[in-house]
Enzyme design. Sequence first.
Site, PDB file in Angstrom:
ATOM      1  CG  ASP A  89       1.778  -1.370   3.467  1.00  0.00           C
ATOM      2  OD1 ASP A  89       1.343  -1.293   4.636  1.00  0.00           O
ATOM      3  OD2 ASP A  89       1.216  -2.014   2.562  1.00  0.00           O
ATOM      4  CG  HIS A 140      -1.818  -1.096   1.386  1.00  0.00           C
ATOM      5  ND1 HIS A 140      -1.833  -1.942   2.455  1.00  0.00           N
ATOM      6  CD2 HIS A 140      -2.801  -1.516   0.557  1.00  0.00           C
ATOM      7  CE1 HIS A 140      -2.792  -2.841   2.289  1.00  0.00           C
ATOM      8  NE2 HIS A 140      -3.392  -2.608   1.140  1.00  0.00           N
TER       9      HIS A 140
HETATM   10  C1  3MF Z   1      -7.716  -6.503  -1.035  1.00  0.00           C
HETATM   11  C2  3MF Z   1      -6.251  -6.315  -1.218  1.00  0.00           C
HETATM   12  C3  3MF Z   1      -5.483  -5.250  -0.534  1.00  0.00           C
HETATM   13  C4  3MF Z   1      -6.013  -5.056   0.861  1.00  0.00           C
HETATM   14  C5  3MF Z   1      -5.504  -6.105   1.775  1.00  0.00           C
HETATM   15  C6  3MF Z   1      -5.606  -5.743   3.233  1.00  0.00           C
HETATM   16  C7  3MF Z   1      -4.437  -4.070  -2.360  1.00  0.00           C
HETATM   17  O1  3MF Z   1      -8.054  -7.800  -1.334  1.00  0.00           O
HETATM   18  O2  3MF Z   1      -5.681  -7.068  -1.895  1.00  0.00           O
HETATM   19  O3  3MF Z   1      -5.385  -4.103  -1.330  1.00  0.00           O
HETATM   20  O4  3MF Z   1      -5.659  -3.867   1.338  1.00  0.00           O
HETATM   21  O5  3MF Z   1      -6.087  -7.325   1.479  1.00  0.00           O
HETATM   22  O6  3MF Z   1      -6.907  -5.664   3.670  1.00  0.00           O
END
Ligand code: 3MF
Length: 344
Positions: A52, A49
């Site tokens: 992150d 993210h």
């Molecule tokens: C959703 C995703 C993520 C989420 C993660 C944490 C890219 O399926 O893949 O986003 O943020 O799963 O909840």
Amino acid sequence: MPVDYHFSFGPWNIHEGADPFGPTVRPTVTFAKKLKAYKQLGFDGVQFHDDDAVPQVDSKTAAQVRKEAKAVRKMLAGEGLVAEFVAPRLWEDPRGIDGGYTANDPKARRWAIDRSKRAADIARELGCDLMVLWLAREGTYIRESKPAINAHRWLLEAINAILKHDPKIRIAIEPKPNEPMDHAYIPTIGHALALASRACDPKRVGGLIETAHAILAGLDPSDEMAFALSAGKLWSVHLNDQNGLKFDQDKTFGSANLRRAFDQVWVLEQGGYPQTGAFVGLDVKAMRTQKAESATLHLANSRRVFLALLDKARSFDMDLWRQCIGDRDYETLDLAILEHLMGV
Ligand code: 3MF
Ligand code: MG
């Protein structure tokens, strides 16, 4: 057997175990410690993210954001890892409470686009050209709450704004039909690729398919993957498993339905997925009951199941397959697959 697949996961997949009904049960693992776990578990790619990589991304100057992202790239290199993608996390910020790109408030929509442009800057500094859009709150609790026709146009505008901001970035839309919203605007890869085809630069918009999300949409994940592969648009996957229509479980790959998992591996093989250079991402969660010292097993185990099923896909008797297809004898094919999977 040649292992030509590369595996990735996101730091959120090593987690403290909180769920909507109870608090955390495991201590927080620092980002640096998580990075150390990647290679040990057999993974080379890190999914991010935006926050992150750069915490509190909104409160920092563009120069600061770039500087911090650069430092993260160095950390990755030190561990022999690469960044696979960056996803703007719009769904945790108070400004994204009613969605980002499809919020009713134009100020919120502007914020969502600005933040996504920053996520593109972070991706560039991390050395990757892929942005994932998981459109978490781009939908409704009640249909009357948003102008749906406009919402679809706003989604397109946001995608175009990101593409124009960074002429190299590619966008992979991760569809999901529900949760956290009752209804999401982009529930399937069909919706995602229809939107992609209308973007200002369609060749830079594709998809990421998550097993559980396809199942929640009542669809077969391998067929969703096949649809994207047929268009050269499967740019990442989030393999996991899901036991029917309930909350998004993110179970270990193959844990609920081994044959459905086999079919996903089979279609990735047939579609030449590893040759595209894309990663096999595993978006899996540890059970809440798991103790801290063994709370990464779900990742190692998912990879192990994938490789075992890859072996099954590569060792299936294709002469028998051709014969069954030729004879239109799918009963024999069905049993042959089952016996192959059972090892009898
Ligand atoms: C959703 C995703 C993520 C989420 C993660 C944490 C890219 O399926 O893949 O986003 O943020 O799963 O909840
Ligand atoms: Mg996912």
